[in-house]
Design an enzyme around this catalytic site. Structure first.
Site, PDB file in Angstrom:
ATOM      1  N   ASP A  72     -40.672  22.072 -18.606  1.00  0.00           N
ATOM      2  CA  ASP A  72     -40.913  22.901 -17.426  1.00  0.00           C
ATOM      3  C   ASP A  72     -42.342  22.760 -16.923  1.00  0.00           C
ATOM      4  O   ASP A  72     -42.729  23.368 -15.929  1.00  0.00           O
ATOM      5  CB  ASP A  72     -40.610  24.375 -17.745  1.00  0.00           C
ATOM      6  CG  ASP A  72     -39.413  24.866 -16.944  1.00  0.00           C
ATOM      7  OD1 ASP A  72     -38.761  24.043 -16.290  1.00  0.00           O
ATOM      8  OD2 ASP A  72     -39.153  26.087 -16.967  1.00  0.00           O
ATOM      9  N   ASP A 103     -31.753  35.484 -24.846  1.00  0.00           N
ATOM     10  CA  ASP A 103     -30.913  35.033 -25.950  1.00  0.00           C
ATOM     11  C   ASP A 103     -29.922  36.105 -26.407  1.00  0.00           C
ATOM     12  O   ASP A 103     -28.718  35.887 -26.421  1.00  0.00           O
ATOM     13  CB  ASP A 103     -31.788  34.531 -27.111  1.00  0.00           C
ATOM     14  CG  ASP A 103     -33.075  35.323 -27.256  1.00  0.00           C
ATOM     15  OD1 ASP A 103     -33.085  36.480 -26.799  1.00  0.00           O
ATOM     16  OD2 ASP A 103     -34.045  34.794 -27.817  1.00  0.00           O
TER      17      ASP A 103
END
Lengths: 714, 257
Positions: free
Chosen positions: A174, A318
Site C-alpha cells: 500500500d 479481522d
C-alpha cells in the site's frame, strides 16, 4: 454416575437442570448471619482448595461452580443489604463502585463460560493425493514497513511446504514503493498495489482479492514469518469441513513486548497475548466463535467474498470479518500451534496505540453489528463475542477500583453500607474463589495479578476511545502499529506514565490520610480503615508496577535475535573446521558457542554451516565478536538464494522457538503476588529516581520529547 | 560376531580412512573391534600407526598356513588390526587363486579368532569387483558403501547395488546395506545437489555424511586418527555420529550361520 443411561433422556436432563438451578438459587440467596456466613465461606473455600489439587477437568468445573456461587452470593448480598446510602456523595461513589463490580462480575461469568472447556483441536493430515490439494494465495500486506522486515517474510513464505504450482506469494504494497516492486520481481513473487489507501489493511487485502484467484488466502502481517509447515498443518481441517471458512493460529513473538522488555520478564512470565491465544481462542473454538486476528490465518475465498471481503466498517476488520462469516453459518476454527512468529511492538506508546485500536474497533462492532442482536449466531457465539467486546470496557471500572478506597479515606464517604466484618465474610470468598479458580484455568498462560498490571497501564488510554466509539462509531481514524524500530537510549516516558503517576500520588495521599486517622483514633471504625489501607496499598503496588513499565529499556538491535541452539559448523580461512552450536540467530548474523577458548581474529572471513536434519546451508560470514567461547559472525553478501535458504534453516523452522509456547512455569498466586509487589517497589523507586534526575538535570539537556502517543482518536 | 564390509565401486573415495576411523570410533563406543585389510595396497596399517617395515599380514599367514591370530597388531586405541601383509606378485596371485577356490575361506578364518557375538569385524576392500570384495560381501552381515558427492561416484552406485543384490540380500544372515557419503562440501552447488538426490533416493540408508576436512589428512600425517587429532572438528563429529548409527544398525545383525 455420569455414565448412567438415565441421562440420555431429555426430560430427565431438564428436570435435573431445574432442580439444580433452584438449589443454586437457594445457595445464592439464603440469608445467613455473620458467623454462619463465615462458616459457609470457609467450607466452600476448603472444598475449592482440595479440588485445586486434583487434575481433572471436572475438578475445574466444580471450582467454577463454587466460585460462581460465592460471587453471586456476594452480589446478591451487595445489592440487597449494602446500598442504603445517606448522602449524595455516598450515592455517587457507591453507585459507581457497584456498577464497576457488576461489570467485573459479568466479565468473570462470561470468562468462565468462554474458557470452561477449551477445544484443543488437533491438526488433520492432508490427503496423500497431492492433486486434491487446493491452491493458496499468500498475502503479505505492507504499508510503511522497511523492506528488510518484509523480505524475511517473503523468503519464508517462499519456503512453505506446498506443491509449487499451487501456492503463490503476493506482496500487497500500500506504500507503492519502487524498491518493493523491484525486490518482488527479483525473487519472483507477485506484487500488488492500488492507487489509493482506502480502508487501510482491509482495503488492501480486498483489492488483492480482485486480482488473484487461489481457493484459499493465507494472510501474514509483513513482520510475521511463517514456518514451512504452516499450510500443511492448517489446511487439513478445510478438507474435512466444507463449511469451515477461517482457521486462525496463534500470534507468537520472538522479541519481547514492552512489558517484557521493561520489566525483564521475557519468557519467564506469560505475556499479555498468551492468555488470548493459549486459552481464550481455544475456548471460543468450542463455541465455533474463533476470532480472525488479521494474520497467521487461512480463509476460504468463497465465503470471504460472500461477506463482501474483509470488513471495512470498523478498525478491527479481522474480528468483524469472522463475525460476519459466523452470521452466514460458516464455521471458524482455531489451532493452538504457533506456525508463524513475528516482532512485538517495541515501545510502550506503540503498544498502547495498538491496544487502543483494538478497543475502539470492538466498541465499534458493538454498535454497528452487535453480536447479541442480528441473525445467524448461536447463543454460545453471541456470548463469546460479547465477552470480547465487554472486555475492552474495563477502563472505567479499573480506574474506579484503583480509586475507590480514597472516597472513604479522603472524603469519609460510606460507599459500602456494611460492617467491616460482614464485608470480609462476603467479599473475601468472592475474590479468593475467583482468584484460585482463574489461576487454575489460566495458570499456563497468565499469572495471577498480572492482568491488573496490564489493565492499569491501558485503562486511562482506552477509556476515552472506547466511549467515543461507542457513542459515535464513525469517529476516530485507523492507526497502524509501527514495528522494527530502535530505542537507542533508555528513558522514562513521562507522557505515557502520567496517569499512573497521578494514581500513585492519589493513593499515597489516601494512605497517609488513612494512617493519620488510624493513629488519631477518630470516630471511624479501625477495621474499616485498615481494610481500606490494605486496598490502597495494593493499588499503590499496581500503579508503581505500571510506572516500571513506562521506564523504557533500550533496544539496540534492529534485527531481532532469536535464541536457539542449532547444530552448526564454522570453517575458517585455513580450512579448519569446528563443530559447534548457535546461541541465537538473526537475519544478519549468528551467535555461536565454541567448545573451548579459541583464538579467532576479528574480521576473519569464515563459512558457517547451519544444519536441519539432513539439510545444510553454508553461508559466508565475518567474525565480529569473540569472547568467552562466544563467537559472533555477521553474514556477508548473501545472494537471494542464500537468503531464502537461511530463512528456511532459521526463522521458518518451528522447532526453534515454538517449544516455549505454553510450557512456561505454571502460576502460583502467592509467587505471582511476590513478583508483582517486587516490580511495584522497583517502579516506586524508579519514579523517584527519574523525578530526581529530571529535577537536577539542566533544562536544555532534558529529552525533548518521548515518541508521541498517537491514539488516532483526534 | 558382526561383520561389516566397507566397499565401493570406485577408487579414491576414502574407503580405508572411513574403515579405520569408524573402527576407532566404534572402539571408543566400547565395542571390541577387529579390522581386516583385504586390499593388496596394504594401506590400512598406516592409519593405525603400524611400522612400514612390518611385513606380516593375512596374505602371508594364509599362504604359510599360519593362524590369523599371529598376525594381529593392536592400535593405540585398542582396535585389533589384521594387515594385508607384504607379498610379491606371484604370492599375491596364489593367494587370490586360493580365495577364488574357497568361497568360505574368509568366514572360516574369522571363526578361528574365537570372537563372541558382540565383537565387531570391519573389512576393508579394494575398489571395484574382485575376489576380495566377493569374499567380503558373501561373509558380511552389514555392508557399508562409501561414495563421494560427485557425478562419477553417483554413476557407479547401481553397479555396487547389483553386487550387493548378488552376494548379500538373499543370504539369511545378511542384515542390511547402507551408504556413507564422504568428503562433503555443501558450499559447492554440485556436491549439495548430489547429496540432495542421494537423500531423496536412499533416505535412511545414508548412515553417515562426512564433511571434507583438512584435519582428516593431517591426522594421517601425524599417525593419528582424526578422532584423536582434532576432537572438535566437523569430520570428527560426523564420524562419531556415523559410528553411532552403525552401532545401532548392527545391534540385531550377524546371527551365526
Amino acid at each position: 454416575m455420569l455414565s448412567l443411561k438415565i441421562w440420555d433422556s431429555r426430560v430427565v436432563r431438564w428436570m435435573a437442570m431445574l432442580v439444580a438451578t433452584a438449589l443454586f438459587g437457594l445457595v445464592v440467596t439464603v440469608p445467613l448471619d455473620l458467623y454462619q456466613q463465615l462458616g459457609f465461606a470457609a467450607t466452600g473455600f476448603i472444598v475449592a482448595l482440595v479440588l485445586s489439587k486434583t487434575g481433572s477437568r471436572l475438578g475445574t468445573l466444580a471450582m467454577m461452580v463454587l466460585s460462581v456461587a460465592a460471587s453471586l452470593r456476594y452480589m446478591y448480598w451487595r445489592v440487597t443489604e449494602t446500598l442504603g446510602f445517606e448522602t449524595a456523595l455516598d450515592t455517587f461513589f457507591g453507585t459507581g463502585l457497584l456498577l464497576a463490580e457488576l461489570y467485573a462480575l459479568i466479565v468473570l461469568l462470561l470468562g468462565y463460560f468462554q474458557t470452561a472447556w477449551p477445544l484443543e483441536r488437533k491438526p488433520v493430515p492432508m490427503p496423500s493425493d497431492m492433486t486434491q490439494w487446493p491452491t493458496v494465495d499468500v498475502f503479505i500486506p505492507t504499508y510503511n514497513e522497511p523492506l528488510e522486515v518484509v523480505k524475511q517474510t517473503v523468503f519464508t513464505a517462499l519456503a512453505l511446504d506446498w506443491p509449487v504450482d499451487k501456492v503463490k506469494v503476493f506482496v500487497l504494497d500500500d506504500g507503492r514503493r519502487d524498491e518493493f516492486r523491484e525486490f518482488c520481481e527479483d525473487v519472483g513473487v507477485g506484487y500488488v498495489t492500488r492507487d489509493n489507501n482506502r480502508h487501510a489493511k482491509a482495503g488492501n487485502i480486498n483489492a488483492a482479492l480482485q486480482v488473484t484467484d487461489g481457493e484459499f488466502v493465507a494472510i501474514f502481517d509483513c513482520d510475521h514469518v511463517p514456518t514451512r509447515s504452516f499450510l500443511q498443518v492448517t489446511m487439513g481441517w478445510f478438507m474435512r469441513d466444507a463449511r469451515l471458512a477461517m482457521l486462525q493460529t496463534p500470534h507468537y513473538f520472538f522479541s519481547p513486548d514492552p512489558f517484557e522488555k521493561n520489566l525483564e520478564t521475557f519468557r519467564a512470565i506469560p505475556n499479555e497475548g498468551e492468555l488470548f491465544y493459549g486459552l481464550i481462542q481455544d475456548g471460543n473454538d468450542l463455541w465455533n466463535a474463533t476470532f480472525f486476528c488479521g494474520s497467521c490465518a487461512v480463509i476460504r475465498r468463497g465465503p470471504l467474498l460472500e461477506v463482501g471481503g474483509i470488513a471495512v466498517e470498523t478498525v478491527t476488520e479481522d474480528a468483524h470479518t469472522a463475525l460476519k462469516l459466523n452470521r452466514l453459518n460458516y464455521n471458524t476454527a482455531y489451532l493452538a500451534i504457533p506456525q508463524a512468529a513475528g516482532l512485538a511492538t517495541e515501545s510502550l506508546s506503540g503498544h498502547i496505540g495498538q491496544r487502543i485500536r483494538w478497543a475502539r474497533g470492538m466498541a465499534q462492532i458493538c454498535r454497528v453489528d452487535n453480536p447479541l442482536l442480528g441473525r445467524g449466531l448461536k447463543l454460545g457465539q453471541r456470548l463469546c463475542y460479547l465477552n470480547a467486546m465487554l472486555h475492552f470496557f474495563y477502563g472505567l471500572p479499573r480506574l474506579i477500583f484503583l480509586t475507590a478506597p480514597l472516597s472513604f479515606l479522603l472524603f469519609g464517604a460510606h460507599i459500602f453500607q456494611a460492617s467491616a466484618m460482614m464485608i470480609t465474610a462476603f467479599a473475601l470468598p468472592h475474590i479468593l474463589h475467583a482468584s484460585i479458580t482463574n489461576s487454575r484455568i489460566q495458570g499456563r498462560f497468565r499469572h495471577s495479578f498480572w492482568n491488573e498490571v496490564y489493565e492499569t497501564v491501558l485503562a486511562w488510554y482506552i477509556l476515552r476511545p472506547v466511549v467515543v466509539a461507542f457513542i459515535n462509531p464513525k469517529l476516530g481514524k485507523f492507526n497502524v502499529t509501527a514495528k522494527g524500530g530502535v530505542i537507542d537510549e533508555s528513558y522514562f516516558d513521562w507522557t505515557i506514565a502520567r496517569p499512573y503517576i497521578i494514581l500513585l500520588l492519589l493513593n499515597m495521599v489516601g494512605f497517609g490520610a488513612g494512617a493519620v486517622i488510624l493513629l488519631n483514633g477518630g470516630s471511624l471504625e479501625p477495621i474499616t480503615v485498615i481494610i481500606n489501607l490494605f486496598w490502597t496499598f495494593y493499588n499503590m503496588v499496581i500503579a508503581s508496577a505500571s510506572i516500571a513499565v513506562a521506564s523504557e529499556n533500550k533496544q539496540i538491535r534492529l534485527a531481532p535475535r532469536v535464541a536457539a541452539q542449532l547444530p552448526s559448523t564454522v570453517r575458517f580461512a585455513n580450512g579448519r573446521t569446528i563443530a559447534c552450536e548457535t546461541q541465537d540467530f538473526s537475519q544478519t548474523g549468528l551467535g555461536l558457542t565454541l567448545p573451548a577458548n579459541m583464538e579467532v581474529p576479528m574480521g576473519e572471513k569464515v563459512q558457517v554451516s547451519i544444519f536441519r536434519n539432513r539439510e545444510e546451508g553454508v553461508f559466508p560470514a565475518v567474525v565480529v565478536f569473540n569472547r568467552n567461547n562466544r563467537l559472533g559472525v555477521h553474514f556477508e553478501n548473501l545472494n537471494v538464494k542464500q537468503q531464502v535458504e537461511l530463512a528456511q534453516l532459521t526463522f521458518a523452522r518451528a522447532d526453534t522457538w515454538a517449544n516455549a509456547w505454553g510450557n512456561g512455569v505454571r502460576d502460583t498466586p502467592l509467587t505471582a503476588l511476590k513478583t508483582v509487589v517486587r516490580i511495584g517497589f522497583k517502579g516506586f523507586g524508579l519514579f523517584f529516581k527519574h523525578l530526581y534526575s529530571m529535577a537536577t538535570a539542566p533544562r536544555h539537556t532534558r529529552r525533548a520529547s518521548a515518541p508521541k502517543l498517537d491514539t488516532g482518536d483526534k | 560376531m558382526k561383520i561389516i564390509a566397507i566397499v565401493s565401486a570406485k577408487g579414491g573415495v576414502g574407503k580405508t580412512t572411513v574403515t579405520a576411523t569408524l573402527s576407532t570410533a566404534l572402539r571408543y563406543r566400547g565395542h571390541r573391534v577387529f579390522t581386516a585389510d583385504l586390499d593388496p595396497q596394504n594401506a590400512l596399517r598406516f592409519h593405525f600407526g603400524i611400522s612400514p617395515q612390518e611385513i606380516k599380514g593375512i596374505s602371508r599367514a594364509s599362504l604359510a598356513g599360519q593362524p590369523w591370530a599371529e598376525t594381529c597388531c593392536q592400535s593405540p586405541s585398542g582396535v585389533v588390526v589384521l594387515p594385508y601383509g607384504s607379498v610379491n606378485e606371484s604370492d599375491r596371485e596364489s593367494f587370490e587363486n586360493l580365495l577364488d577356490e574357497q568361497p568360505t575361506w574368509l568366514r572360516s578364518q574369522l571363526d578361528t579368532l574365537g570372537l563372541d557375538d558382540e565383537d565387531i569385524v570391519l573389512l576393508d576392500t579394494p575398489p571395484g569387483p574382485s575376489v576380495y570384495m566377493r569374499q567380503a560381501l558373501t561373509t558380511a552381515s552389514v555392508v557399508v558403501i562409501v561414495t563421494l558427492p560427485d557425478a562419477a561416484s553417483y554413476a557407479t552406485l547401481p553397479m555396487m547395488e547389483g553386487l550387493v543384490q548378488t552376494y548379500c540380500t538373499r543370504r539369511p544372515n545378511f542384515s542390511s546395506y547402507s551408504y556413507v557419503i564422504n568428503q562433503v562440501d555443501n558450499s559447492r552447488q554440485l556436491a549439495k545437489d548430489v547429496v540432495q538426490v542421494m537423500n531423496a533416493n536412499f533416505g535412511d540408508r545414508i548412515i553417515g555424511l562426512i564433511h571434507q576436512d583438512p584435519s582428516v589428512s593431517e591426522a594421517l600425517a601425524y599417525d593419528k586418527s582424526v578422532l584423536d587429532y582434532d576432537v572438535r572438528c566437523q569430520a570428527t563429529q560426523d564420524f562419531v555420529n556415523c559410528a553411532e548409527r552403525l552401532s545401532g544398525l548392527i545391534q540385531y545383525a550377524g546371527h551365526p550361520l
